[in-house]
Design a protein around this motif. Structure first.
Motif, short mmCIF file in Angstrom:
data_model
loop_
_atom_site.label_atom_id
_atom_site.label_comp_id
_atom_site.label_asym_id
_atom_site.label_seq_id
_atom_site.Cartn_x
_atom_site.Cartn_y
_atom_site.Cartn_z
N ALA A 40 0.85 -1.23 -0.13
CA ALA A 40 -0.01 0.03 -0.02
C ALA A 40 0.72 1.22 -0.03
CB ALA A 40 -0.84 -0.01 1.19
N VAL A 41 0.90 1.97 -1.04
CA VAL A 41 2.03 2.99 -1.27
C VAL A 41 1.28 4.35 -0.96
CG1 VAL A 41 3.43 4.29 -2.92
CG2 VAL A 41 2.94 1.84 -3.03
N ARG A 42 2.00 5.15 -0.02
CA ARG A 42 1.30 6.60 0.04
C ARG A 42 2.35 7.35 -0.67
NH1 ARG A 42 0.54 6.87 6.84
NH2 ARG A 42 -1.25 5.51 6.73
N ALA A 43 1.81 7.95 -1.88
CA ALA A 43 2.45 8.68 -2.49
C ALA A 43 2.78 10.17 -2.14
CB ALA A 43 1.99 8.49 -4.12
N GLY A 44 3.70 10.50 -1.43
CA GLY A 44 3.86 11.89 -0.93
C GLY A 44 4.21 12.88 -2.08
N SER A 45 3.41 14.11 -2.07
CA SER A 45 3.95 14.96 -2.85
C SER A 45 3.12 16.32 -2.39
CB SER A 45 3.60 14.84 -4.30
OG SER A 45 2.21 14.89 -4.43
N ARG A 46 3.77 17.36 -2.58
CA ARG A 46 2.93 18.82 -2.21
C ARG A 46 1.62 18.86 -2.33
NH1 ARG A 46 7.29 23.47 -4.01
NH2 ARG A 46 9.28 22.78 -2.43
N ASP A 47 1.11 18.35 -3.60
CA ASP A 47 -0.25 18.43 -3.85
C ASP A 47 -1.10 16.99 -3.72
OD1 ASP A 47 0.79 17.11 -5.91
OD2 ASP A 47 0.02 18.34 -7.61
N GLY A 48 -0.53 16.17 -2.86
CA GLY A 48 -0.79 14.70 -2.78
C GLY A 48 -2.24 14.68 -2.40
N GLY A 49 -2.86 15.76 -1.76
CA GLY A 49 -4.01 15.62 -0.99
C GLY A 49 -5.26 16.07 -2.46
N ALA A 50 -4.61 16.49 -3.38
CA ALA A 50 -5.59 16.72 -4.57
C ALA A 50 -5.39 15.64 -5.76
CB ALA A 50 -5.16 18.02 -5.20
N ARG A 51 -4.36 14.61 -5.32
CA ARG A 51 -4.38 13.64 -6.47
C ARG A 51 -4.90 12.22 -5.98
NH1 ARG A 51 -0.37 15.28 -10.05
NH2 ARG A 51 -0.03 13.14 -10.54
#
Length: 284
Positions: A40-51
């Motif tokens: 289960a991958v948590r794909a972290g990024s600045r706009d992660g909440g919108a992706r």
């Protein structure tokens, strides 16, 4: 899902793994491999909440770190812009404490090969998370095809402050395979892996190999660190950052990294991919 690795250890891929820069050159590869193995991958990024499937994570916003770590089993840490950058030591110290508090079992850190300042950041993260695995990488072969130098290559020139120094360019796919192994298999805790490709190449030789693969002329144009900083500023990089980056590259390519290691083979049980194979694939 349980696989056996070459030395007989078990693969525990069914974990929740935070990938701190899931849209970067290495983070994207790591995330894809983990997902393919059932993690289960948590794909972290600045706009992660919108992706879709993304997780908010921003190195410039420490308030996003604890939430991204909560409930995770492991984390891949790729610090932006570089572990040798100002502020990295403090960030790694804080992240290590949060990872321990969150109960993570594994943390794998991408570091630079031959970077004294990066070692300070490694130590800071290790102080908070003693079982840290460090992967120190040589210059990525893919920097010429999808990264820092790709634009110049497209225009027929590799412009860089490397002189005639040789570097053992490492394949980013090999690097990702090693990182995934360290994230999902026992036996890597507390270990430092140093990864390179199988041979040394000067930047002039690199340009010639790229030209051969692409079927057109690509030339190497050596510049000084000051000239490279000015070039970066011309592309809109702020002057302090441009000078820092140019100085970092000049230091890394002063000859002290001109040797190969067997790190890829020790972890994966196979030889690392050659630079020529990487560029031929990229331009086929």
């Amino acid at each position: 899902m349980t696989d056996l690795r070459p030395d007989g250890g078990q693969d525990t891929a069914q974990n929740t793994v935070l990938v701190t820069t899931a849209r970067g050159k290495t983070g994207r590869r790591v995330a894809e491999r983990l997902a393919a193995r059932g993690a289960a991958v948590r794909a972290g990024s600045r706009d992660g909440g919108a992706r879709p499937g993304g997780t908010p994570f921003d190195w410039e916003d420490p308030g996003t770190w604890a939430g991204a770590l909560r409930g995770a089993d492991a984390a891949y840490v790729a610090y932006y812009p570089d572990l040798a950058a100002p502020g990295a030591v403090d960030a790694m110290a804080r992240f290590g404490r949060l990872a321990s508090d969150a109960g993570l079992r594994r943390v794998v850190l991408l570091s630079g090969r031959g970077e004294p300042e990066a070692v300070r950041a490694e130590d800071a993260l290790r102080a908070g998370f003693p079982g840290l695995t460090v992967v120190r990488a040589a210059f990525f072969a893919q920097n010429f095809t999808e990264g820092l130098l790709a634009g110049g290559v497209a225009e027929g020139a590799v412009v860089f402050p490397a002189g005639s120094t040789a570097e053992p360019f490492v394949d980013a796919d090999d690097l990702a395979d090693v990182i995934v192994a360290a994230l999902t298999r026992d036996g890597h805790e507390g270990v430092v892996h140093e990864l390179t490709g199988p041979r040394l190449l000067t930047f002039a030789e690199v340009a010639a190999e790229i030209g051969g693969a692409a079927g057109r002329e690509v030339a190497y144009e050596p510049v000084t660190a000051d000239e490279y900083a000015a070039l970066l500023q011309g592309f809109g990089v702020p002057a302090p950052e441009a000078r820092w980056l140019a100085g970092l590259f000049a230091m890394l390519l002063d000859g002290h990294n001109a040797s190969v290691t067997d790190g890829v083979k020790r972890v994966l049980g196979r030889e690392p991919r050659d630079f020529g194979d990487v560029v031929r694939e990229a331009f086929r």
